[in-house]
Design a protein around this motif. Structure first.
Motif, PDB file in Angstrom:
ATOM      1  N   VAL A  65      -9.521   6.159  13.496  1.00 23.31           N
ATOM      2  CA  VAL A  65      -9.126   6.234  12.318  1.00 23.31           C
ATOM      3  C   VAL A  65     -10.106   5.585  11.421  1.00 23.31           C
ATOM      4  N   ARG A  66     -10.604   6.535  10.260  1.00 14.30           N
ATOM      5  CA  ARG A  66     -11.434   5.880   9.132  1.00 14.30           C
ATOM      6  C   ARG A  66     -10.683   5.379   8.061  1.00 14.30           C
ATOM      7  N   VAL A  67     -11.157   4.235   7.638  1.00 15.78           N
ATOM      8  CA  VAL A  67     -10.439   3.942   6.237  1.00 15.78           C
ATOM      9  C   VAL A  67     -11.606   3.411   5.290  1.00 15.78           C
ATOM     10  N   ALA A  68     -11.695   3.843   4.293  1.00 16.59           N
ATOM     11  CA  ALA A  68     -12.730   3.811   3.210  1.00 16.59           C
ATOM     12  C   ALA A  68     -12.480   2.507   2.722  1.00 16.59           C
ATOM     13  N   THR A  69     -13.399   1.754   2.370  1.00 18.17           N
ATOM     14  CA  THR A  69     -13.273   0.298   1.805  1.00 18.17           C
ATOM     15  C   THR A  69     -13.762   0.517   0.186  1.00 18.17           C
ATOM     16  N   ASP A  70     -14.964   1.199  -0.102  1.00 17.96           N
ATOM     17  CA  ASP A  70     -15.392   1.333  -1.427  1.00 17.96           C
ATOM     18  C   ASP A  70     -14.551   1.281  -2.638  1.00 17.96           C
ATOM     19  N   GLY A  71     -14.821   0.346  -3.438  1.00 19.85           N
ATOM     20  CA  GLY A  71     -13.886   0.219  -4.694  1.00 19.85           C
ATOM     21  C   GLY A  71     -12.305  -0.301  -4.391  1.00 19.85           C
ATOM     22  N   ARG A  72     -12.154  -0.545  -3.129  1.00 18.09           N
ATOM     23  CA  ARG A  72     -10.584  -0.878  -2.972  1.00 18.09           C
ATOM     24  C   ARG A  72     -10.304  -2.491  -2.669  1.00 18.09           C
ATOM     25  N   ALA A  73      -8.953  -2.801  -3.039  1.00 21.30           N
ATOM     26  CA  ALA A  73      -8.654  -4.188  -2.842  1.00 21.30           C
ATOM     27  C   ALA A  73      -8.495  -4.385  -1.146  1.00 21.30           C
ATOM     28  N   VAL A  74      -8.920  -5.569  -0.670  1.00 22.66           N
ATOM     29  CA  VAL A  74      -8.787  -5.896   0.552  1.00 22.66           C
ATOM     30  C   VAL A  74      -7.226  -5.811   1.139  1.00 22.66           C
ATOM     31  N   VAL A  75      -6.373  -6.254   0.270  1.00 22.90           N
ATOM     32  CA  VAL A  75      -5.066  -5.949   0.506  1.00 22.90           C
ATOM     33  C   VAL A  75      -4.461  -4.636   1.092  1.00 22.90           C
ATOM     34  N   ASP A  76      -5.270  -3.640  -0.028  1.00 22.67           N
ATOM     35  CA  ASP A  76      -4.733  -2.276   0.332  1.00 22.67           C
ATOM     36  C   ASP A  76      -5.419  -1.686   1.312  1.00 22.67           C
ATOM     37  N   ILE A  77      -6.527  -2.089   1.914  1.00 20.10           N
ATOM     38  CA  ILE A  77      -7.445  -1.769   2.949  1.00 20.10           C
ATOM     39  C   ILE A  77      -6.830  -2.327   4.412  1.00 20.10           C
ATOM     40  N   ALA A  78      -6.060  -3.433   4.224  1.00 21.71           N
ATOM     41  CA  ALA A  78      -5.606  -4.261   5.248  1.00 21.71           C
ATOM     42  C   ALA A  78      -4.259  -3.288   5.615  1.00 21.71           C
ATOM     43  N   ARG A  79      -3.464  -3.011   4.463  1.00 21.77           N
ATOM     44  CA  ARG A  79      -2.199  -2.112   4.730  1.00 21.77           C
ATOM     45  C   ARG A  79      -2.400  -1.114   5.349  1.00 21.77           C
ATOM     46  N   ASP A  80      -3.458  -0.174   5.077  1.00 21.98           N
ATOM     47  CA  ASP A  80      -3.954   1.050   5.726  1.00 21.98           C
ATOM     48  C   ASP A  80      -4.099   0.792   7.244  1.00 21.98           C
ATOM     49  N   VAL A  81      -4.892  -0.426   7.457  1.00 18.91           N
ATOM     50  CA  VAL A  81      -5.271  -0.574   8.819  1.00 18.91           C
ATOM     51  C   VAL A  81      -4.123  -1.003   9.677  1.00 18.91           C
ATOM     52  N   ALA A  82      -3.325  -1.908   9.089  1.00 18.27           N
ATOM     53  CA  ALA A  82      -2.215  -2.618   9.609  1.00 18.27           C
ATOM     54  C   ALA A  82      -1.437  -1.503   9.973  1.00 18.27           C
ATOM     55  N   SER A  83      -1.009  -0.272   9.303  1.00 15.17           N
ATOM     56  CA  SER A  83      -0.136   0.866   9.475  1.00 15.17           C
ATOM     57  C   SER A  83      -0.763   1.679  10.814  1.00 15.17           C
ATOM     58  N   THR A  84      -1.738   1.483  11.137  1.00 12.30           N
ATOM     59  CA  THR A  84      -2.329   2.427  12.536  1.00 12.30           C
ATOM     60  C   THR A  84      -1.872   1.924  13.800  1.00 12.30           C
ATOM     61  N   THR A  85      -1.501   0.387  13.602  1.00 15.08           N
ATOM     62  CA  THR A  85      -1.177  -0.227  14.815  1.00 15.08           C
ATOM     63  C   THR A  85       0.434  -0.285  15.227  1.00 15.08           C
ATOM     64  N   GLY A  86       1.229   0.049  14.389  1.00 15.68           N
ATOM     65  CA  GLY A  86       2.630   0.132  14.829  1.00 15.68           C
ATOM     66  C   GLY A  86       3.248  -1.130  15.162  1.00 15.68           C
ATOM     67  N   TRP A  87       2.443  -2.230  14.580  1.00 18.02           N
ATOM     68  CA  TRP A  87       2.935  -3.703  14.835  1.00 18.02           C
ATOM     69  C   TRP A  87       3.958  -4.212  14.012  1.00 18.02           C
ATOM     70  N   LEU A  88       4.043  -3.498  12.756  1.00 12.60           N
ATOM     71  CA  LEU A  88       4.756  -4.190  11.609  1.00 12.60           C
ATOM     72  C   LEU A  88       6.125  -3.441  11.680  1.00 12.60           C
ATOM     73  N   PRO A  89       7.320  -4.434  11.535  1.00  9.67           N
ATOM     74  CA  PRO A  89       8.777  -3.612  11.569  1.00  9.67           C
ATOM     75  C   PRO A  89       8.690  -2.660  10.441  1.00  9.67           C
ATOM     76  N   GLY A  90       9.189  -1.326  10.987  1.00 15.26           N
ATOM     77  CA  GLY A  90       9.516  -0.369  10.100  1.00 15.26           C
ATOM     78  C   GLY A  90       8.397   0.531   9.654  1.00 15.26           C
ATOM     79  N   VAL A  91       7.246   0.289  10.168  1.00 16.57           N
ATOM     80  CA  VAL A  91       6.079   0.995  10.026  1.00 16.57           C
ATOM     81  C   VAL A  91       5.473   1.812  11.365  1.00 16.57           C
ATOM     82  N   SER A  92       5.506   3.029  11.294  1.00 12.43           N
ATOM     83  CA  SER A  92       4.985   3.880  12.579  1.00 12.43           C
ATOM     84  C   SER A  92       3.638   4.145  12.352  1.00 12.43           C
ATOM     85  N   PRO A  93       2.908   4.179  13.552  1.00 11.70           N
ATOM     86  CA  PRO A  93       1.279   4.430  13.498  1.00 11.70           C
ATOM     87  C   PRO A  93       1.156   5.940  13.220  1.00 11.70           C
TER      88      PRO A  93
END
Length: 181
Positions: free
Chosen positions: A153-181
């Motif tokens: 999975v590619r996640v762009a970082t240009d001009g983005r806040a770290v918290v938004d990037i991390a949200r996108d990355v974390a969503s790929t794992t399926g590790w957070l409750p209620g969030v499917s990869p």
């Protein structure tokens, strides 16, 4: 969960792997999701290179195996691993040997433009290594573009806040409750 799971967080120098890895960890901690974090660049930091291991791959694997063994013995099953080229297929064997054959691998490559990478590296590198890092960053971005597995999975970082990037990355794992990869 018997199976280990690893988030391989890769990308060129200056893309924000370490920062994003720690922010993903913060999101997981906030949800009480057990995990550990390893900065892969440190696994082979030895000079000179060990005899017979000029690229330091063997020592990196030994160190990863030792660290993971300690974490696994304590019951951890999820690992965030940040390292520039970690997602490449040639590295999969190392992760399977270190974490066990039954490891679920999630591959994410963070991307950034040449200008963004240079700007970030200029802010980070204060010594004689800046130009070397900039050149290496561009070279490794090309390697990732050419050789990363199709399931990455590619996640762009240009001009983005770290918290938004991390949200996108974390969503790929399926590790957070209620969030499917």
């Amino acid at each position: 969960m018997d199976e280990a799971e690893i988030l391989l967080l890769a990308g060129r120098a200056g893309v924000g792997k370490t920062t994003v890895g720690w922010e993903v960890s913060a999101r997981l901690r906030a949800e009480a999701v057990a995990h550990c974090v390893i900065e892969g660049d440190f696994m082979g930091q030895a000079h000179p290179a060990p005899e017979g291991d000029p690229r330091r791959r063997k020592i990196a694997e030994r160190n990863l195996t030792a660290l993971w063994s300690n974490y696994a013995e304590l019951g951890y099953r999820r690992l965030i691993y940040t390292q520039t080229l970690s997602v490449l297929a040639e590295n999969e064997g190392m992760f399977r040997r270190a974490l066990g054959a039954r490891v679920r691998i999630v591959r994410v490559v963070l991307t950034a433009s040449d200008a963004t990478a240079r700007e970030r590296l200029t802010g980070r590198e204060r010594g004689s290594e800046l130009e070397h890092e900039v050149e290496g960053s561009a070279r490794k971005a090309r390697i990732l573009d050419e050789r990363m597995p199709l399931d990455t999975v590619r996640v762009a970082t240009d001009g983005r806040a770290v918290v938004d990037i991390a949200r996108d990355v974390a969503s790929t794992t399926g590790w957070l409750p209620g969030v499917s990869p």
